[in-house]
Structure formats: structure tokens, C-alpha cells
Design an enzyme around this catalytic site. Sequence first.
Site, mmCIF file in Angstrom:
data_model
loop_
_atom_site.group_PDB
_atom_site.id
_atom_site.type_symbol
_atom_site.label_atom_id
_atom_site.label_comp_id
_atom_site.label_asym_id
_atom_site.label_seq_id
_atom_site.Cartn_x
_atom_site.Cartn_y
_atom_site.Cartn_z
ATOM 1 N N LEU A 81 7.954 -2.445 -3.625
ATOM 2 C CA LEU A 81 6.971 -1.410 -3.929
ATOM 3 C C LEU A 81 6.257 -0.941 -2.668
ATOM 4 O O LEU A 81 6.234 -1.656 -1.663
ATOM 5 C CB LEU A 81 5.961 -1.972 -4.933
ATOM 6 C CG LEU A 81 6.592 -2.334 -6.294
ATOM 7 C CD1 LEU A 81 5.707 -3.290 -7.071
ATOM 8 C CD2 LEU A 81 6.885 -1.066 -7.096
ATOM 9 N N PRO A 82 5.638 0.255 -2.724
ATOM 10 C CA PRO A 82 5.086 0.826 -1.493
ATOM 11 C C PRO A 82 3.993 -0.004 -0.817
ATOM 12 O O PRO A 82 4.094 -0.273 0.383
ATOM 13 C CB PRO A 82 4.539 2.177 -1.963
ATOM 14 C CG PRO A 82 5.313 2.516 -3.203
ATOM 15 C CD PRO A 82 5.619 1.211 -3.854
ATOM 16 N N THR A 100 6.647 -4.565 2.055
ATOM 17 C CA THR A 100 5.850 -4.854 3.242
ATOM 18 C C THR A 100 4.403 -4.881 2.773
ATOM 19 O O THR A 100 3.843 -3.835 2.429
ATOM 20 C CB THR A 100 6.047 -3.776 4.320
ATOM 21 O OG1 THR A 100 7.448 -3.662 4.590
ATOM 22 C CG2 THR A 100 5.298 -4.130 5.594
ATOM 23 N N LYS A 114 6.852 -9.456 9.389
ATOM 24 C CA LYS A 114 7.283 -8.062 9.172
ATOM 25 C C LYS A 114 6.259 -7.070 9.752
ATOM 26 O O LYS A 114 6.624 -6.091 10.411
ATOM 27 C CB LYS A 114 7.484 -7.827 7.670
ATOM 28 C CG LYS A 114 7.684 -6.382 7.270
ATOM 29 C CD LYS A 114 8.938 -5.784 7.878
ATOM 30 C CE LYS A 114 9.023 -4.295 7.585
ATOM 31 N NZ LYS A 114 10.055 -3.639 8.379
ATOM 32 N N LYS A 153 0.565 2.970 6.349
ATOM 33 C CA LYS A 153 0.143 1.793 5.556
ATOM 34 C C LYS A 153 0.422 0.509 6.339
ATOM 35 O O LYS A 153 -0.426 -0.366 6.477
ATOM 36 C CB LYS A 153 0.902 1.823 4.228
ATOM 37 C CG LYS A 153 0.693 0.639 3.310
ATOM 38 C CD LYS A 153 1.768 -0.449 3.394
ATOM 39 C CE LYS A 153 3.168 -0.003 3.165
ATOM 40 N NZ LYS A 153 4.165 -1.062 3.056
HETATM 41 P P1 NAD Z 1 9.605 4.344 -2.010
HETATM 42 O O1 NAD Z 1 8.293 5.019 -2.150
HETATM 43 O O2 NAD Z 1 10.843 5.114 -1.695
HETATM 44 O O3 NAD Z 1 9.917 3.522 -3.377
HETATM 45 C C1 NAD Z 1 8.955 2.833 -4.108
HETATM 46 C C2 NAD Z 1 9.372 2.841 -5.585
HETATM 47 O O4 NAD Z 1 8.409 2.088 -6.325
HETATM 48 C C3 NAD Z 1 9.405 4.253 -6.181
HETATM 49 O O5 NAD Z 1 10.641 4.452 -6.844
HETATM 50 C C4 NAD Z 1 8.221 4.241 -7.160
HETATM 51 O O6 NAD Z 1 8.442 5.075 -8.298
HETATM 52 C C5 NAD Z 1 8.161 2.771 -7.542
HETATM 53 N N1 NAD Z 1 6.878 2.352 -8.083
HETATM 54 C C6 NAD Z 1 5.640 2.560 -7.562
HETATM 55 N N2 NAD Z 1 4.706 2.021 -8.378
HETATM 56 C C7 NAD Z 1 5.362 1.451 -9.414
HETATM 57 C C8 NAD Z 1 4.948 0.757 -10.583
HETATM 58 N N3 NAD Z 1 3.644 0.517 -10.862
HETATM 59 N N4 NAD Z 1 5.893 0.329 -11.456
HETATM 60 C C9 NAD Z 1 7.208 0.566 -11.215
HETATM 61 N N5 NAD Z 1 7.660 1.229 -10.120
HETATM 62 C C10 NAD Z 1 6.742 1.656 -9.230
HETATM 63 O O7 NAD Z 1 9.370 3.179 -0.946
HETATM 64 P P2 NAD Z 1 10.498 2.448 -0.052
HETATM 65 O O8 NAD Z 1 10.767 3.271 1.145
HETATM 66 O O9 NAD Z 1 11.601 1.995 -0.938
HETATM 67 O O10 NAD Z 1 9.648 1.186 0.452
HETATM 68 C C11 NAD Z 1 9.373 0.056 -0.373
HETATM 69 C C12 NAD Z 1 8.752 -1.036 0.485
HETATM 70 O O11 NAD Z 1 9.696 -1.408 1.509
HETATM 71 C C13 NAD Z 1 7.475 -0.607 1.210
HETATM 72 O O12 NAD Z 1 6.577 -1.668 1.238
HETATM 73 C C14 NAD Z 1 7.973 -0.253 2.613
HETATM 74 O O13 NAD Z 1 6.955 -0.408 3.567
HETATM 75 C C15 NAD Z 1 9.086 -1.268 2.788
HETATM 76 N N6 NAD Z 1 10.152 -0.895 3.730
HETATM 77 C C16 NAD Z 1 10.683 0.351 3.724
HETATM 78 C C17 NAD Z 1 11.696 0.681 4.626
HETATM 79 C C18 NAD Z 1 12.344 2.054 4.658
HETATM 80 O O14 NAD Z 1 13.052 2.356 5.616
HETATM 81 N N7 NAD Z 1 12.147 2.881 3.652
HETATM 82 C C19 NAD Z 1 12.185 -0.282 5.526
HETATM 83 C C20 NAD Z 1 11.643 -1.573 5.486
HETATM 84 C C21 NAD Z 1 10.623 -1.871 4.578
#
Ligand code: NAD
Length: 324
Positions: free
Chosen positions: A80-81, A111, A188, A257
Amino acid sequence: MHSSMNASTGSSHGPLPTVGFIGLGNMGSGMTKNLQATGYPLVVTDLRRESAEGLLAGGARWADSPREVAASSDLVITMLPTPKHVAAVAAGADGIVAGLPDGGTWIDMSTSVPEVLDGIRRTEEHRGLHLLDAPVSGMSVGAANGMLQIFVGGDAVDVARLRPVFEAMGDPERILHVGGHGAGYAVKLMINQLWFSHLVATAEVLSVGVAAGVDLGVLRDALVASPANSTFVSRDVLSILDHGDYDEGFAIALACKDLGLSVDLARSVGMPVELSSLVEQIFRRARARFGDLAGEMTPVRLYEEMLGRDLRREAGEHAAEVAA
Ligand code: NAD
């Protein structure tokens, strides 16, 4: 619903445990595809049901709440975000904590920071829950091709038990048990802090060098051959220099964030971090300028604007490197 394999990850000799997965975004979509391809039965949910279409077609089950995910699976993973989102799916009548059986397992791969899981560990102490932090590196492309780097904080026994699940999503050589609860989150955040600092520093020196009349490709090659080299200079910056790609697979809102959490962590342990704070502010400026959904490497565009041109290598230089 719990199989006899509850609290185990199964083995090649038995059925694989059911994985509950919450958060099917840029990262979670690739991670769940790889779990499914490895043979793990899935129960999934997200705020956007359409994000699950491919998984459901492949045999995954939809759940209407985090509670149902936890109650219908052998272990739960969240991706999740922000910490706020992790707290939101944990708590309340429809939350993960309400759905987990005693002795159940929840791995948060977002993260984030330890407060949410620490709070649950305190209030639910009698239930023997196994809660781990296991954030990742490797961008959405690493999630899609199952080559994530994973930093796990938690008990060694749990980490060993869950290794097959991690291996379905990550590079077996780079699944690291980095310490006790919370250590994964901390590692991380420090990795992202340093990478984002490299990004700003690189944008600065490339812009100044180009403004001073040096050819961009020549300057970058000189940096790569020098003691100032970094993975950012040698590899990651090329997506901008050669393709104008600022990585929209990771939104700058999430980068901000991470930087905010990193500076908060430093504050909580009493360390002054002048450089980290400055990098955070530069990212926030880029987010204000280019919007929440702009790619994580968008701060480079602030420098490009000041320079009055994009930082792009000539096609010929790129071709030469590919051929070399
Ligand atoms: P994103 O915003 O693409 O996806 C998050 C998902 O969570 C979305 O589909 C959203 O609808 C869902 N969501 C939010 N609240 C919710 C709830 N209450 N119930 C159910 N679903 C819910 O984010 P992301 O890029 O996939 O990143 C996710 C995590 O991974 C973050 O913490 C980010 O910092 C970390 N991360 C991302 C990357 C990257 O390159 N994108 C790399 C490493 C780490």
C-alpha cells in the site's frame, strides 16, 4: 477456510498456502502475477476492483474487505502507498486484525514505518500473530519480472518459513533478513534516501557541466569512469538521457512520502540530516511543479528548466554504448 498449512508456506511436497494480497497497484499487480504463476492460490482486494481482473481470470478469489482477505488465506501481504493506508486496512471491524486467526501471519511490504505493526503487536500480544516488515526495491519492472530486492525485518524463524513466498516475488540472492521488527522499513528508507540524493546530485553536476560547455555524453562517461561513479550515474540516469523517461511507475507523491518518512526517522533518533532535508524539499518543489503523478525522477526536470534544455544524449552516442 484455513488449510492445514496455516502458518506454513508449504513445500514442493504439498499444496501451497493461500496468499491474501491487498494493494494491486504498480507494485502489487506484478507481485501477485508472479505469486499466481508460481502456483499460490490468491485472495485479493483493492479499492479499484478493475485492478484484479487479470488475477481473477487466472483463478484468484476477490474479497470485499481486508478482514475477509485475512480470514480466507494462510498469510496476508499488503503493498500500500503510505503508513496511513496500512493503518486503514489493519483496523476496525473490516480490518486485517479482525480477520487474522490466532497465530496468523501478515507481511507488510509497503515502504512504511513500524508504528502500525508495533501497535498491533502490543494490543494483540496474547494472539501469537506473526507480523513482518518486508519492503522492496527494484521498481515496477522488478515487481513485474519477479526480481525485487526484499529487506525483511522480523524473527529468523518466520523469515526462513516465508522464504519461498518471497522467492516467488524477488531475486533469491537479494532477499535479505536485515534485523528484527522495523529493520526492513529502516533499511528501505535509507536506500531510497541515498538514491534520491544521488539523483539530485547527478542532475546538478550534469547541468553545470553542460552549461560549462561539456558534451553531456562525454561528461557522463567521465563520471562513470571516475571515483564519483554510482549506480544512478552508470545505469538509472540513462532512462532520462536516452528516453526522456522519468519513471512514472513510481509517482513523485510516493517519493516525497519516503523522503518525509526518512527525515522523520532521523528526527526520531536525534540525528541532524541537513542533506536529506534539502533533498526532500527539492522533491517537494518538483511535486508542486509537475504534479503528484509525475515520475520519481522528475526533480531532474527542475534542473533542465534552469539549463534551458533537456538532458538528452545524442542517439549516436547511445547506439555506440549498446554496440560496445
Ligand atoms: P500504487 O499507488 O500504484 O498502488 C497502491 C494500491 O493500493 C492501489 O491499487 C490502491 O487502489 C490500493 N489501495 C490504497 N488504499 C487501499 C485500501 N484501503 N484497501 C485496498 N487497496 C488500497 O503504489 P505502488 O507504486 O504500487 O507502491 C506501493 C508501495 O510500494 C509504496 O509504499 C511504495 O513506496 C512502495 N514501492 C514502490 C515502488 C515503485 O517503483 N512503484 C518501488 C519500491 C517500493
